[in-house]
Design a protein around this motif. Sequence first.
Motif, PDB file in Angstrom:
ATOM      1  N   ASP A 246      30.026  39.452 -11.066  1.00  0.00           N
ATOM      2  CA  ASP A 246      28.960  39.477  -9.920  1.00  0.00           C
ATOM      3  C   ASP A 246      28.386  40.915  -9.443  1.00  0.00           C
ATOM      4  O   ASP A 246      27.384  41.066  -9.542  1.00  0.00           O
ATOM      5  CB  ASP A 246      29.126  38.590  -8.808  1.00  0.00           C
ATOM      6  CG  ASP A 246      28.854  37.287  -9.005  1.00  0.00           C
ATOM      7  OD1 ASP A 246      28.848  36.555 -10.248  1.00  0.00           O
ATOM      8  OD2 ASP A 246      29.043  36.321  -8.091  1.00  0.00           O
TER       9      ASP A 246
ATOM     10  N   PHE B  67      22.417  35.467  -1.028  1.00  0.00           N
ATOM     11  CA  PHE B  67      23.272  34.489  -1.550  1.00  0.00           C
ATOM     12  C   PHE B  67      22.508  33.686  -2.667  1.00  0.00           C
ATOM     13  O   PHE B  67      23.051  33.250  -3.539  1.00  0.00           O
ATOM     14  CB  PHE B  67      23.466  33.546  -0.174  1.00  0.00           C
ATOM     15  CG  PHE B  67      24.314  33.987   0.533  1.00  0.00           C
ATOM     16  CD1 PHE B  67      25.490  34.711   0.432  1.00  0.00           C
ATOM     17  CD2 PHE B  67      23.896  33.840   2.008  1.00  0.00           C
ATOM     18  CE1 PHE B  67      26.287  35.197   1.693  1.00  0.00           C
ATOM     19  CE2 PHE B  67      24.557  34.239   3.069  1.00  0.00           C
ATOM     20  CZ  PHE B  67      25.667  35.154   2.847  1.00  0.00           C
TER      21      PHE B  67
ATOM     22  N   SER C 136      23.259  35.226  -5.771  1.00  0.00           N
ATOM     23  CA  SER C 136      24.595  34.971  -6.402  1.00  0.00           C
ATOM     24  C   SER C 136      24.672  33.866  -7.390  1.00  0.00           C
ATOM     25  O   SER C 136      25.519  33.813  -8.031  1.00  0.00           O
ATOM     26  CB  SER C 136      25.402  34.776  -5.204  1.00  0.00           C
ATOM     27  OG  SER C 136      26.604  33.937  -5.440  1.00  0.00           O
ATOM     28  N   TYR C 137      23.718  32.829  -7.085  1.00  0.00           N
ATOM     29  CA  TYR C 137      23.703  31.739  -8.179  1.00  0.00           C
ATOM     30  C   TYR C 137      22.560  31.856  -8.878  1.00  0.00           C
ATOM     31  O   TYR C 137      22.523  31.091 -10.136  1.00  0.00           O
ATOM     32  CB  TYR C 137      23.845  30.599  -7.322  1.00  0.00           C
ATOM     33  CG  TYR C 137      24.977  30.111  -6.490  1.00  0.00           C
ATOM     34  CD1 TYR C 137      26.096  29.463  -7.187  1.00  0.00           C
ATOM     35  CD2 TYR C 137      25.119  30.403  -5.185  1.00  0.00           C
ATOM     36  CE1 TYR C 137      27.130  29.465  -6.343  1.00  0.00           C
ATOM     37  CE2 TYR C 137      26.153  30.238  -4.418  1.00  0.00           C
ATOM     38  CZ  TYR C 137      27.264  29.877  -4.837  1.00  0.00           C
ATOM     39  OH  TYR C 137      28.280  29.558  -4.478  1.00  0.00           O
TER      40      TYR C 137
ATOM     41  N   LYS D 114      32.959  34.531  -6.061  1.00  0.00           N
ATOM     42  CA  LYS D 114      31.460  34.672  -5.419  1.00  0.00           C
ATOM     43  C   LYS D 114      31.973  35.200  -3.964  1.00  0.00           C
ATOM     44  O   LYS D 114      30.723  35.967  -3.606  1.00  0.00           O
ATOM     45  CB  LYS D 114      30.608  33.311  -5.676  1.00  0.00           C
ATOM     46  CG  LYS D 114      30.318  33.036  -7.239  1.00  0.00           C
ATOM     47  CD  LYS D 114      29.119  32.319  -7.137  1.00  0.00           C
ATOM     48  CE  LYS D 114      28.608  32.327  -8.621  1.00  0.00           C
ATOM     49  NZ  LYS D 114      28.341  33.478  -9.085  1.00  0.00           N
ATOM     50  N   LEU D 115      32.602  34.354  -3.381  1.00  0.00           N
ATOM     51  CA  LEU D 115      32.853  34.740  -2.011  1.00  0.00           C
ATOM     52  C   LEU D 115      33.087  36.286  -1.706  1.00  0.00           C
ATOM     53  O   LEU D 115      32.388  37.115  -1.113  1.00  0.00           O
ATOM     54  CB  LEU D 115      33.806  34.054  -1.181  1.00  0.00           C
ATOM     55  CG  LEU D 115      34.411  34.390   0.090  1.00  0.00           C
ATOM     56  CD1 LEU D 115      33.288  34.065   1.018  1.00  0.00           C
ATOM     57  CD2 LEU D 115      35.558  33.518   0.362  1.00  0.00           C
TER      58      LEU D 115
ATOM     59  N   ASN E 193      29.999  38.515  -2.560  1.00  0.00           N
ATOM     60  CA  ASN E 193      29.076  38.559  -1.711  1.00  0.00           C
ATOM     61  C   ASN E 193      29.550  39.204  -0.261  1.00  0.00           C
ATOM     62  O   ASN E 193      28.907  40.232   0.377  1.00  0.00           O
ATOM     63  CB  ASN E 193      28.645  37.238  -1.186  1.00  0.00           C
ATOM     64  CG  ASN E 193      27.915  36.494  -2.153  1.00  0.00           C
ATOM     65  OD1 ASN E 193      27.050  37.205  -2.824  1.00  0.00           O
ATOM     66  ND2 ASN E 193      28.009  35.162  -2.224  1.00  0.00           N
TER      67      ASN E 193
ATOM     68  N   VAL F  98      29.590  34.739   5.381  1.00  0.00           N
ATOM     69  CA  VAL F  98      29.494  35.127   3.748  1.00  0.00           C
ATOM     70  C   VAL F  98      30.002  33.761   3.386  1.00  0.00           C
ATOM     71  O   VAL F  98      29.787  33.004   2.523  1.00  0.00           O
ATOM     72  CB  VAL F  98      30.064  36.399   3.405  1.00  0.00           C
ATOM     73  CG1 VAL F  98      30.193  36.056   1.789  1.00  0.00           C
ATOM     74  CG2 VAL F  98      29.345  37.377   3.488  1.00  0.00           C
ATOM     75  N   THR F  99      31.221  33.228   4.071  1.00  0.00           N
ATOM     76  CA  THR F  99      31.707  31.895   3.625  1.00  0.00           C
ATOM     77  C   THR F  99      30.941  30.807   3.434  1.00  0.00           C
ATOM     78  O   THR F  99      30.777  30.230   2.621  1.00  0.00           O
ATOM     79  CB  THR F  99      33.181  31.624   4.414  1.00  0.00           C
ATOM     80  OG1 THR F  99      33.847  32.783   4.509  1.00  0.00           O
ATOM     81  CG2 THR F  99      33.885  30.558   4.094  1.00  0.00           C
TER      82      THR F  99
ATOM     83  N   THR G 231      27.905  31.377   1.068  1.00  0.00           N
ATOM     84  CA  THR G 231      28.228  31.182  -0.299  1.00  0.00           C
ATOM     85  C   THR G 231      28.296  29.824  -0.579  1.00  0.00           C
ATOM     86  O   THR G 231      27.866  29.300  -1.467  1.00  0.00           O
ATOM     87  CB  THR G 231      29.459  32.013  -0.689  1.00  0.00           C
ATOM     88  OG1 THR G 231      29.452  33.407  -0.365  1.00  0.00           O
ATOM     89  CG2 THR G 231      29.589  31.837  -2.378  1.00  0.00           C
TER      90      THR G 231
ATOM     91  N   SER H 100      25.163  27.239  -2.922  1.00  0.00           N
ATOM     92  CA  SER H 100      25.613  26.763  -4.009  1.00  0.00           C
ATOM     93  C   SER H 100      24.840  25.286  -4.103  1.00  0.00           C
ATOM     94  O   SER H 100      24.698  24.895  -5.342  1.00  0.00           O
ATOM     95  CB  SER H 100      27.181  26.286  -4.106  1.00  0.00           C
ATOM     96  OG  SER H 100      27.568  25.350  -3.266  1.00  0.00           O
TER      97      SER H 100
END
Lengths: 48, 239, 145, 228
Positions: free
Chosen positions: D17, D73, D76-77, D103-104, D107, D149-150, D153, D157
């Motif tokens: 990533d 975010f 990220s996907y 991913k976490l 990010n 961020v947790t 992410t 999703s």
Amino acid sequence: MFETDVNVWNYVIGAYAVSWLTVIGYTLRLWVLNRRASRFAAELGGDV
Amino acid sequence: MQELKALSEERAPKWLIGLTAIAFMAVAGAQVFGFITSPAAEQYQHSQKIMYVHVPAAWNAFLAFIVVFWASLVYLWKRSEGADLLAESAAEVGAVFTGLTLLLGSIWGKWAWGVWWTWDPRLTSTAVLFIIFVGYLALRSFTEDPERRATWSAGVGIFGALNVPIVYMSVRWWRTLHQVQSSPETMSAEYVTALRVNGIAFLLLLVAVLGWRYRAARIQRRAEALHEEAILEGRQVHV
Amino acid sequence: MNKRFIGVFGTVLVLTGFGYLIWGGLGGSLVYFVTPTELLARGEAAYETPVRLAGNVVPGSVNWNARELDLRFHLSDGETDIEVWSKGAPPAMFQDTMGVVVEGRYNRAGIFESSSVMVRHSNEYKAPPEGHRPADTYEALIREE
Amino acid sequence: MSFRSETNRVAAVAWKDLTTERRSKANFNAVLFLAALMLLMFGFALGPDAASLRLAAAGIVWLTIMFSGNLAFHRSYQVELEGGALETLLLYPGARSSIFLGKLIANLVFVLLVLMALIPIAIVLYDIPVGPSIPLLFLVIFLGTFGFVTLGTFYASMASRSRAREVLLPLLLFPMLIPVLLASVEATGALLQGDPMGEAGRWIRLLVSFDVIFLGASILAFGAVIEE
């Protein structure tokens, strides 16, 4: 203690009115939803 | 297409109609009972009667979200469609009762505290709970695939319901403007009785609206499934 | 490192977090208001910052000018006493010894200038003394009108 | 599946990533520019009073990072969804939560880098007094970003695979973020004023417990939610 012009009954009646309006309003929505679901089934079944 | 026709002509179950009628009469009766038996409280005067709708509405909201939590867990575990439909119904009903709780609390707050709204932990956390479940319903309406929708909303529902204990305990954990929960020790007997009677009446109402909401969701979903089946089998379908 | 491990690991994290939140004595963090003693203990930082102050109305200290909507009273937490000035009518339940929360600033003159006065009542709901029937109130209400 | 190979998977996802991000840079620059712009706009909106700006600074910086981080975010996907790579990634053996953790981390690095560039701008614009509590401030920034961020992410999703994702992510994410936002802002504000009430420590502990709860719940739920 104070000579305020607020009447407690306005608030009480307001609260009960809001409650009944919400309950009746939501019941109406449920009625519409149920009817709509039945109509939807009827339409899909080709029986419009 | 026989199934679809039968589905569209399905009658609402007798118990549900009966329960709804009883619930409405119970709520009306309980409120009359509350007005007759409760004297004006010291200081609060008659504003105390707002408690008989505000508190039961809050209880109903909490209960509905507990149902969401439970049904979401069951869905993730068993993958049963019924659990998903129940979670959807309970989330909507819970959001309605949370909204009602906030409105009634606001009316009470204006009279007793002097403000419609203040940034107190109890009020704020309740509003957050409301917004979380509005988001939950938005997620459902934006996702078409039934299985994906069910899985996702189960996740969001579980996360959201984790807030219920926080909201309930907020008045004890933190310093708030909102008073802590009343108990039979802090209330005169006539108020306790009237509150309980109103609570039970509201509980009946909760079960009734949940039942109707669930019924609508079930018919809708079943019709979609039958329709899809018919298309897959290549039968003639009118749309 | 399989599904079960992740399940256990995640559950332990959630429970630890909640346990710490509940029993870790974090209750003091979310403070909606401060008491007069706490405010003055801040020293220099107490002045001219927006804050919510709570205490009980000192009996006999209330000075209410209805024409100019000017309200002055003393607020106390039992130890410290602060004078509050406010504009506008107080809520219906405002009275001597009642708990109140005021929003505003503490100025250099030692007066708390408040922009809003809120009543903070207890969870006690007591019926009026014996012999007072609910019906009396309704009758009185009708007679008044 | 050994613990070692899972760690490798986490690292691989994070590395992939970050490499994608480093090669394009477009996203980083866009997010940073938007954040800086928001700092300016807040400054204009709140008026020229330097003292009140300084008081509001902690809240403004956190809100800015949350609004602009929102954009990060999706990315990220997004890349994987467009290429259909997410399905392939899911087909590999091993735990789903390793993908989440990877991913976490990616990010987290991304948002922290944006913050590192943003904070000097905020200090200059809002005339923030930087006192002796810098190490603690960094801790608060890290913990607040971690919680943000947790949850981001995790919710992305789902949201990034649905219709109307631009609306849906904030709608789901922001209400859940309120505890983190509150604790971060209060801790930062207290530290910037030299912590007169000695309350920063309690806010930091509150922040830690929120982070732990959200991390645990996300790990638990991610496996179920990411499945097709």
